[in-house]
Design an enzyme around this catalytic site. Structure first.
Site, PDB file in Angstrom:
ATOM      1  N   LYS A  64       0.810  -1.219   0.000  1.00  0.00           N
ATOM      2  CA  LYS A  64       0.000   0.000   0.000  1.00  0.00           C
ATOM      3  C   LYS A  64       0.844   1.270   0.000  1.00  0.00           C
ATOM      4  O   LYS A  64       0.370   2.338  -0.369  1.00  0.00           O
ATOM      5  CB  LYS A  64      -0.966  -0.028   1.164  1.00  0.00           C
TER       6      LYS A  64
HETATM    7  C1  PLP Z   1      -4.455  -4.492   1.228  1.00  0.00           C
HETATM    8  C2  PLP Z   1      -3.723  -5.754   1.056  1.00  0.00           C
HETATM    9  C3  PLP Z   1      -4.145  -6.712   0.135  1.00  0.00           C
HETATM   10  C4  PLP Z   1      -5.412  -6.545  -0.686  1.00  0.00           C
HETATM   11  O1  PLP Z   1      -5.293  -5.525  -1.633  1.00  0.00           O
HETATM   12  P1  PLP Z   1      -6.603  -4.916  -2.319  1.00  0.00           P
HETATM   13  O2  PLP Z   1      -6.128  -3.822  -3.171  1.00  0.00           O
HETATM   14  O3  PLP Z   1      -7.456  -4.435  -1.168  1.00  0.00           O
HETATM   15  O4  PLP Z   1      -7.255  -6.016  -3.055  1.00  0.00           O
HETATM   16  C5  PLP Z   1      -3.385  -7.851  -0.017  1.00  0.00           C
HETATM   17  N1  PLP Z   1      -2.261  -8.050   0.709  1.00  0.00           N
HETATM   18  C6  PLP Z   1      -1.826  -7.149   1.603  1.00  0.00           C
HETATM   19  C7  PLP Z   1      -0.603  -7.445   2.387  1.00  0.00           C
HETATM   20  C8  PLP Z   1      -2.526  -5.962   1.806  1.00  0.00           C
HETATM   21  O5  PLP Z   1      -2.086  -5.079   2.690  1.00  0.00           O
END
Ligand code: PLP
Length: 511
Positions: free
Chosen positions: A110
């Site tokens: 993120k």
């Molecule tokens: C947020 C997250 C996801 C999922 O991503 P999306 O964009 O919400 O589908 C998967 N793995 C990790 C480690 C995350 O932090």
């Protein structure tokens, strides 16, 4: 100029900057642009370019009202804190590849978007002298308060991105008891005068639904406007500013495969994506629309397999048991960005989308017409892993490749073995978090008795794998928490009011 409008109506058209500033459309829909893919990427020219150069090529197509200079500034600032020179390095993993997205300051993918979003937002303030009306001038002086519901990783990444940013505050809601010790420590020790972190009694969906309700609360908005000169916005992946930076790494991965001559220009590549809110994988679809030769996009879920059921049956049904798993960032039953995907695959049928989302709100369920599903399945494949399969995937990946993956990435690694993919296409697993964010679950999956503290688990994992833990995670041990409040879901609006007043007071009376 490409404009954005709601997935549920085309009545109000806004620029990319306005869409980013606002976060979500007034009718509760997500901002989309009908020009997506009208102008395409010169894919052949990408190999050899830096991540930052590729980012500029991609973002200028998706955020057309930003100047190249503005974009360059955002990109340089966002990625200077990444610990790998390639930003998102692609590594081989046996016959396949892994795209490491976790080299940012909080060790989760993120960061790629949340280091960019605050910088985009800074350019959405209408500058004095450029305002076309009193209204716009007032808007330019407003403060923005970011509200974020987190399943664990967004919270910290958003806090890190927005801490001490001018005229901006951020409040993070996380589900009490449902994030890992490392995730919780990361959030509750966050520094900054403009940040608030609170645990909510409920799960992620409860918190996310309440945040969406707060965004739709006109009385609260008026109150915040009048008493704190504050407008609410979102850092969740419903914000287009969160989505578009993620398109870049698909293109960068493809460029790297071209550069090393693993593929020829035009060859398709499959991507397997650990999925929760559908933001990451949707970015892969945007990359495809920009002309990147993407084969299959594989939606990998954990035991909360609502997306798997949706893609196999055409019925989205959140009326089911919610599981708390060792992959907490994917423990989601309402996958918000699916709405954007449905918009594009129904050829922009805003009436249909409104009806489906209304069904979801009223009955927790909707059914997508079979013609639309057929088109979706041409692009998206799916798989899911229960917790034993997640642990087995972590073990297998270590045994076969000497490479440690985290439980989210493990869902996509599992998907490698249960989906077919595009014949002869290279397959890229997106790795969304450092295993050191979930050291306890990873250690026990590897068959090592986990010591009592998560920090001792990090050390044991480092000994075993020979890869040191990221300093920002290891150094959390013993830090003093700043935020220990726990509240009920119903108390969230009052908390928002209090924090808006506090931040407004703290930064003086600049109206
Ligand atoms: C947020 C997250 C996801 C999922 O991503 P999306 O964009 O919400 O589908 C998967 N793995 C990790 C480690 C995350 O932090």
């Amino acid at each position: 100029m490409e404009l954005f409008h709601s997935t549920r109506s085309t009545d109000i058209q806004v620029t990319a900057k306005q869409a980013i500033r606002q976060g979500i459309a007034d009718d509760g829909g997500l901002f989309v642009s009908d020009s997506l893919g009208e102008r395409t990427l010169d894919v052949e020219s990408l190999p050899g370019k830096s991540y930052q150069e590729i980012a500029l090529e991609v973002l200028r197509l998706l955020l057309p009202d930003f100047s190249d200079d503005e974009l360059r500034e955002c990109i340089e600032g966002a990625y200077s804190s990444f610990k790998d020179e390639d930003v998102t390095p692609l590594k081989s993993l046996g016959m396949n590849y892994v795209l490491e997205l976790f080299h940012g300051p909080t060790s989760a993918f993120k960061d790629v978007a949340l280091q960019a979003l605050p910088r985009f937002m800074a350019h959405t303030h209408v500058k004095e002298g450029e305002a076309q009306s009193q209204e716009e001038l007032a808007e330019g002086k407003e403060r923005v308060l970011i509200l974020t519901a987190t399943s664990g990783d967004t919270g910290k990444a958003a806090l890190d991105g927005f801490a001490d940013v001018d005229s901006t505050g951020i409040v993070v809601f996380y589900p009490a008891g449902q994030v890992s010790e490392v995730q919780r420590m990361q959030m509750i020790t966050q520094s900054g005068q403009n940040v608030g972190v609170v645990a909510v009694h409920g799960n992620f969906d409860d918190a996310q639904s309440k945040v969406k309700a707060i965004f739709g609360d006109a009385a609260l908005a008026a109150d915040l406007e009048e008493n704190a000169h504050t407008r609410l916005s979102s850092a969740n992946s419903i914000n287009v500013g969160r989505l578009v930076p993620q398109v870049v790494y698909y293109c960068a991965a493809y460029a790297q495969l071209l550069f090393t001559q693993e593929i020829n220009f035009g060859d398709e590549v499959d991507f397997l994506v650990p999925t929760g809110n559908f933001g990451d994988i949707l970015a892969g679809y945007y990359a495809k629309r920009l002309g990147l030769p993407v084969g299959k996009l594989v939606v990998a879920s954990d035991k909360n397999n609502v997306l798997y059921d949706f893609l196999t049956t055409g019925v989205y049904d959140r009326n089911r048991e919610f599981f708390t798993t060792i992959s907490p960032s994917m423990d989601i039953l309402i996958s918000s960005n699916l709405e954007r995907m449905l918009y594009y695959f129904s050829d922009g049928d805003t009436e249909l989308i409104s009806r489906l989302m209304n069904d979801l709100a009223e009955t927790g369920r909707y059914e997508v017409p079979s013609g639309v599903m057929r088109k979706i399945r041409e692009v998206f494949d799916c798989a899911w892993a229960d917790e034993d399969q997640v642990r087995a995937a972590i073990r297998d990946c270590w045994d076969e490749n000497g490479y440690v993956i985290d439980p989210h990435t493990a869902c996509a690694y599992h998907a490698l073995s249960v989906t077919e993919g595009t014949p002869t296409a290279p397959r890229v697993v997106l790795s969304t978090a450092s295993p050191y964010k979930f050291p306890r679950a990873v250690l026990s999956a590897l068959g090592v008795a986990a010591p009592e503290s998560d920090f001792a688990c990090m050390d044991a994992l480092a000994d075993l794998s020979g890869v040191p833990a990221p300093t920002a995670l290891r150094s959390l041990e013993g830090q003093l928490p700043r935020f220990t409040d726990e509240i009920d879901v119903d108390e969230m609006p009052a908390y928002v009011r209090t924090m808006a007043a506090k931040f407004a007071g703290a930064s003086g009376a600049a109206a």
